[in-house]
Design a protein around this motif. Structure first.
Motif, short mmCIF file in Angstrom:
data_model
loop_
_atom_site.label_atom_id
_atom_site.label_comp_id
_atom_site.label_asym_id
_atom_site.label_seq_id
_atom_site.Cartn_x
_atom_site.Cartn_y
_atom_site.Cartn_z
N MET A 1 0.84 -1.20 0.00
CA MET A 1 0.00 0.00 0.00
C MET A 1 0.87 1.25 0.00
SD MET A 1 -3.09 -1.17 0.04
CE MET A 1 -4.00 0.34 0.42
N GLY A 2 0.30 2.31 -0.52
CA GLY A 2 1.05 3.56 -0.54
C GLY A 2 0.15 4.76 -0.40
N TRP A 3 0.77 5.86 -0.03
CA TRP A 3 0.10 7.16 -0.01
C TRP A 3 0.85 8.08 -0.97
CZ3 TRP A 3 -4.43 8.41 2.24
CH2 TRP A 3 -4.92 7.58 3.27
N PHE A 4 0.09 8.82 -1.73
CA PHE A 4 0.62 9.82 -2.64
C PHE A 4 -0.13 11.12 -2.41
CE2 PHE A 4 3.22 7.23 -5.54
CZ PHE A 4 2.86 5.97 -5.11
N ARG A 5 0.40 12.21 -2.93
CA ARG A 5 -0.29 13.49 -2.81
C ARG A 5 -0.11 14.32 -4.07
NH1 ARG A 5 3.44 16.39 1.89
NH2 ARG A 5 5.30 16.79 0.60
N GLN A 6 -1.07 15.19 -4.30
CA GLN A 6 -1.01 16.06 -5.46
C GLN A 6 -1.46 17.46 -5.07
OE1 GLN A 6 -3.14 14.60 -8.88
NE2 GLN A 6 -1.94 15.88 -10.27
N ALA A 7 -0.54 18.39 -5.19
CA ALA A 7 -0.84 19.80 -4.91
C ALA A 7 -1.31 20.46 -6.21
CB ALA A 7 0.39 20.49 -4.36
N PRO A 8 -2.04 21.56 -6.10
CA PRO A 8 -2.53 22.25 -7.31
C PRO A 8 -1.38 22.62 -8.25
CG PRO A 8 -3.60 23.11 -5.36
CD PRO A 8 -2.51 22.20 -4.87
N GLY A 9 -1.54 22.25 -9.51
CA GLY A 9 -0.54 22.58 -10.52
C GLY A 9 0.70 21.71 -10.50
N LYS A 10 0.70 20.69 -9.66
CA LYS A 10 1.87 19.81 -9.56
C LYS A 10 1.49 18.38 -9.87
CE LYS A 10 4.47 22.59 -6.22
NZ LYS A 10 5.23 22.56 -4.94
N GLU A 11 2.49 17.57 -10.15
CA GLU A 11 2.25 16.17 -10.41
C GLU A 11 2.05 15.41 -9.10
OE1 GLU A 11 4.79 15.65 -14.58
OE2 GLU A 11 5.42 14.60 -12.76
N ARG A 12 1.37 14.28 -9.21
CA ARG A 12 1.18 13.42 -8.05
C ARG A 12 2.54 12.87 -7.63
NH1 ARG A 12 -3.94 9.47 -8.09
NH2 ARG A 12 -4.74 11.47 -8.87
N GLU A 13 2.80 12.88 -6.32
CA GLU A 13 4.10 12.44 -5.83
C GLU A 13 3.97 11.43 -4.71
OE1 GLU A 13 6.24 15.82 -4.30
OE2 GLU A 13 4.88 16.07 -2.59
N PHE A 14 4.99 10.62 -4.59
CA PHE A 14 5.05 9.60 -3.56
C PHE A 14 5.22 10.24 -2.18
CE2 PHE A 14 6.15 5.79 -1.42
CZ PHE A 14 7.27 6.04 -0.65
N VAL A 15 4.52 9.68 -1.19
CA VAL A 15 4.63 10.14 0.18
C VAL A 15 5.18 9.03 1.07
CG1 VAL A 15 3.39 10.97 2.21
CG2 VAL A 15 2.76 11.81 -0.07
N ALA A 16 4.52 7.87 1.08
CA ALA A 16 4.92 6.78 1.96
C ALA A 16 4.39 5.48 1.41
CB ALA A 16 4.41 7.01 3.37
N ALA A 17 5.06 4.39 1.77
CA ALA A 17 4.63 3.06 1.34
C ALA A 17 4.89 2.05 2.44
CB ALA A 17 5.37 2.65 0.06
N ILE A 18 4.12 0.96 2.40
CA ILE A 18 4.25 -0.09 3.40
C ILE A 18 4.04 -1.42 2.71
CG2 ILE A 18 1.80 0.02 4.05
CD1 ILE A 18 2.75 -0.38 6.99
N ASN A 19 4.79 -2.44 3.13
CA ASN A 19 4.63 -3.75 2.50
C ASN A 19 3.44 -4.48 3.10
OD1 ASN A 19 5.74 -4.60 4.96
ND2 ASN A 19 6.80 -6.31 3.97
N TRP A 20 3.20 -5.70 2.63
CA TRP A 20 1.99 -6.41 3.03
C TRP A 20 1.92 -6.68 4.53
CZ3 TRP A 20 1.98 -11.11 5.48
CH2 TRP A 20 3.20 -11.78 5.52
N SER A 21 3.07 -6.92 5.15
CA SER A 21 3.08 -7.29 6.57
C SER A 21 3.15 -6.09 7.49
CB SER A 21 4.27 -8.20 6.85
OG SER A 21 5.49 -7.46 6.72
N GLY A 22 3.53 -4.95 6.94
CA GLY A 22 3.71 -3.77 7.79
C GLY A 22 5.10 -3.64 8.36
N LEU A 23 5.98 -4.59 8.06
CA LEU A 23 7.31 -4.58 8.66
C LEU A 23 8.30 -3.72 7.87
CD1 LEU A 23 7.67 -8.30 9.76
CD2 LEU A 23 7.03 -6.32 11.14
N SER A 24 7.96 -3.39 6.64
CA SER A 24 8.83 -2.55 5.82
C SER A 24 8.08 -1.30 5.39
CB SER A 24 9.31 -3.30 4.58
OG SER A 24 10.14 -4.38 4.94
N THR A 25 8.72 -0.16 5.54
CA THR A 25 8.12 1.10 5.14
C THR A 25 9.14 1.95 4.39
OG1 THR A 25 8.72 2.13 7.24
CG2 THR A 25 6.51 1.15 7.09
N ALA A 26 8.64 2.94 3.67
CA ALA A 26 9.49 3.88 2.95
C ALA A 26 8.81 5.23 2.95
CB ALA A 26 9.76 3.41 1.53
#
Length: 125
Positions: free
Chosen positions: A33-58
């Motif tokens: 799973m991941g979270w992304f964000r998009q501000a007005p006039g900007k491209e969608r960007e990566f915020v955070a990600a987590i693997n299936w177990s929750g033990l790895s994040t970025a």
């Protein structure tokens, strides 16, 4: 799979919000799973990600140390705890799911298969 993001709102700089993303379907626990964000006039960007177990994040460098991603597979929900919010965090935040089995986190936007509708986060200065 349907994803429903919630928890956005208006907050002052320095404040906190917790976003939630509830997923339908019985295979949530296998998805990265991941979270992304998009501000007005900007491209969608990566915020955070987590693997299936929750033990790895970025995290993106811009949010590292302030945001925390977590998940509860029993509730089919992923969270994004956002602390020390800044005006530059203002954006529509989207959750996303990658259905391909993977042990690790997934950061590239194009690798995600399912997207939620987005929730607005506005940080006032």
């Amino acid at each position: 799979v349907q994803l429903q993001a919630s928890g956005g709102g208006l907050v002052q700089a320095g404040g906190s919000l917790r976003l939630s993303c509830a997923a339908s379907g019985r295979t949530f626990s296998s998805y990265a799973m991941g979270w992304f964000r998009q501000a007005p006039g900007k491209e969608r960007e990566f915020v955070a990600a987590i693997n299936w177990s929750g033990l790895s994040t970025a995290y993106a460098d811009a949010v590292k140390g302030r945001f925390t991603i977590s998940r509860d597979n029993t509730l089919s929900t992923v969270y994004l705890q956002m602390n020390s919010l800044k005006p530059e965090d203002t954006a529509v935040y989207y959750c996303a799911a990658d259905r391909l089995p993977s042990a690790g986190v997934v950061t590239p936007l194009l690798q995600y298969d399912y997207w939620g509708q987005g929730t607005q986060v506005t940080v006032s200065s």
